[in-house]
Design a protein around this motif. Structure first.
Motif, short mmCIF file in Angstrom:
data_model
loop_
_atom_site.label_atom_id
_atom_site.label_comp_id
_atom_site.label_asym_id
_atom_site.label_seq_id
_atom_site.Cartn_x
_atom_site.Cartn_y
_atom_site.Cartn_z
N ILE A 87 1.05 -1.24 -0.02
CA ILE A 87 -0.09 -0.04 0.09
C ILE A 87 0.78 1.39 -0.13
N ARG A 88 1.86 1.28 0.72
CA ARG A 88 2.78 2.18 0.82
C ARG A 88 3.45 2.70 -0.42
N ALA A 89 3.85 1.47 -1.16
CA ALA A 89 4.47 1.75 -2.34
C ALA A 89 3.45 2.43 -3.43
N LEU A 90 2.33 2.30 -3.07
CA LEU A 90 1.37 3.00 -4.14
C LEU A 90 1.36 4.39 -3.86
N GLY A 91 1.91 4.98 -2.77
CA GLY A 91 1.92 6.38 -2.16
C GLY A 91 0.84 6.86 -1.31
N TYR A 92 0.10 5.79 -0.73
CA TYR A 92 -0.79 6.06 0.16
C TYR A 92 -0.22 6.30 1.90
N ALA A 93 -0.61 7.01 2.45
CA ALA A 93 -0.66 7.28 3.74
C ALA A 93 -1.28 5.95 4.52
N THR A 94 -1.06 5.53 5.78
CA THR A 94 -1.59 4.44 6.27
C THR A 94 -1.64 4.80 7.92
N LYS A 95 -2.89 4.37 8.15
CA LYS A 95 -3.38 4.33 9.53
C LYS A 95 -3.74 2.92 10.10
N LEU A 96 -3.43 2.46 11.21
CA LEU A 96 -3.57 1.34 12.06
C LEU A 96 -4.50 1.44 13.26
N ASP A 97 -5.43 0.79 13.39
CA ASP A 97 -6.24 0.78 14.33
C ASP A 97 -5.94 -0.85 15.22
N THR A 98 -5.70 -0.54 16.31
CA THR A 98 -5.20 -1.93 17.20
C THR A 98 -5.71 -1.65 18.76
N ASN A 99 -5.65 -2.98 19.31
CA ASN A 99 -6.18 -3.16 20.87
C ASN A 99 -4.83 -2.87 21.56
N GLY A 100 -3.72 -2.89 20.88
CA GLY A 100 -2.48 -2.70 21.74
C GLY A 100 -1.88 -3.88 22.39
N SER A 101 -2.35 -5.11 21.99
CA SER A 101 -1.68 -6.48 22.59
C SER A 101 -0.87 -6.89 21.82
N TYR A 102 -0.13 -6.30 20.69
CA TYR A 102 1.01 -6.72 20.01
C TYR A 102 2.20 -5.63 19.91
N PRO A 103 2.66 -5.21 21.09
CA PRO A 103 3.58 -4.04 21.02
C PRO A 103 4.69 -4.37 20.16
N ASP A 104 5.33 -5.50 19.96
CA ASP A 104 6.33 -5.86 19.38
C ASP A 104 6.32 -5.68 17.83
N ARG A 105 5.19 -6.27 17.22
CA ARG A 105 4.79 -6.12 16.02
C ARG A 105 4.58 -4.68 15.60
N LEU A 106 3.96 -3.79 16.28
CA LEU A 106 3.77 -2.59 16.09
C LEU A 106 4.82 -1.76 16.00
N ALA A 107 5.95 -2.13 17.04
CA ALA A 107 7.32 -1.46 16.92
C ALA A 107 7.86 -1.55 15.69
N ALA A 108 7.81 -2.88 15.08
CA ALA A 108 8.43 -3.20 13.90
C ALA A 108 7.94 -2.50 12.65
N LEU A 109 6.65 -2.37 12.70
CA LEU A 109 6.02 -1.54 11.82
C LEU A 109 6.46 -0.16 11.71
N LEU A 110 6.51 0.58 12.92
CA LEU A 110 6.93 1.84 12.98
C LEU A 110 8.53 2.01 12.73
N ASP A 111 9.19 0.98 13.01
CA ASP A 111 10.49 1.15 12.66
C ASP A 111 10.98 1.29 11.14
N GLU A 112 9.95 0.37 10.48
CA GLU A 112 10.20 0.32 9.09
C GLU A 112 9.38 1.60 8.25
N GLY A 113 8.87 2.28 9.16
CA GLY A 113 7.92 3.40 8.42
C GLY A 113 6.80 3.04 7.69
#
Length: 228
Positions: A87-113
């Motif tokens: 999705i990012r490769a198509l030039g879109y901004a992205t929003k994620l809705d989460t309940n917060g129970s996967y902090p490591d996966r969230l952090a990895a997504l943020l680290d990758e931008g």
């Protein structure tokens, strides 16, 4: 990644963006007031294929500028990062809705931008979390780590709480807001019965209680608003 629904346009769910919404199947919580039982507790019935999603987004470039990945709980699935990359490769901004129970996966997504904006559901004050999410043995530590990650300023974000008449009091919301004190923004969303609930019915808070919840939250997060 299993996506079971796509809303082709929203002007409300991604601040400052015209966006599409993708609904991921499955959730590790069982909040009784959840309005998406079809995504959470029933067997998967339909799927929107990745090719269909990407084809639509290619056609809507210039008309849409954002994509919301929601659920269910999107981070339950290992394929979230791969889909977001495309999705990012198509030039879109992205929003994620989460309940917060996967902090490591969230952090990895943020680290990758891979994510521009994160919305985290704060279900209740810590002492009532397990009851509110329908899991008596809930470990709150991962959610605390997610809260700390957002408060650190790692990404633009919001916290939000669906408030009900049965599970939430003004004192509860004050304690939840104290937990996230200093947050950039916090939204209280009055419960509405969609007719497709995970558990037993609930009811929205009364007007006086909702006003008291708002005041209690603003003592710790001044930028708190009612949404919906």
């Amino acid at each position: 990644m299993r996506i079971e629904g796509m809303q082709k346009l929203t002007l409300l769910d991604f601040p400052g963006r015209t966006a599409a919404i993708l609904f991921a199947h499955g959730c590790d919580f069982r909040c009784p007031f959840c309005q998406n039982a079809g995504l959470v507790v029933r067997p998967s019935a339909a799927e929107v294929g990745e090719d269909e999603i990407l084809s639509y987004l290619k056609k809507r470039k210039g008309l849409l500028d954002g994509v919301v990945l929601t659920g269910g709980e999107p981070l339950m699935q290992q394929g979230a990062a791969e889909l977001l990359r495309k999705i990012r490769a198509l030039g879109y901004a992205t929003k994620l809705d989460t309940n917060g129970s996967y902090p490591d996966r969230l952090a990895a997504l943020l680290d990758e931008g891979l994510v521009d904006y994160v919305a985290v559901d704060i279900k209740n004050r810590p002492e009532k979390y397990a009851e509110t999410v329908g899991l008596p043995d809930l470990d709150l530590a991962p959610i605390r780590r997610t809260v700390d990650l957002l408060l650190s300023g790692a990404v633009d974000y919001e916290f939000r709480t669906t408030v009900t008449g049965r599970l939430h009091t003004p004192e509860d919301i004050g304690a939840a807001a104290e937990w996230i004190a200093g947050a950039k923004r916090y939204f209280l969303q009055p419960f509405r019965d969609s007719g497709d609930l995970v558990g037993e019915g609930d009811f929205p808070p009364g007007a006086d209680d909702l006003a008291a919840m708002l005041a209690a939250a603003r003592a710790f997060v001044p930028n708190t608003e009612i949404r919906g």
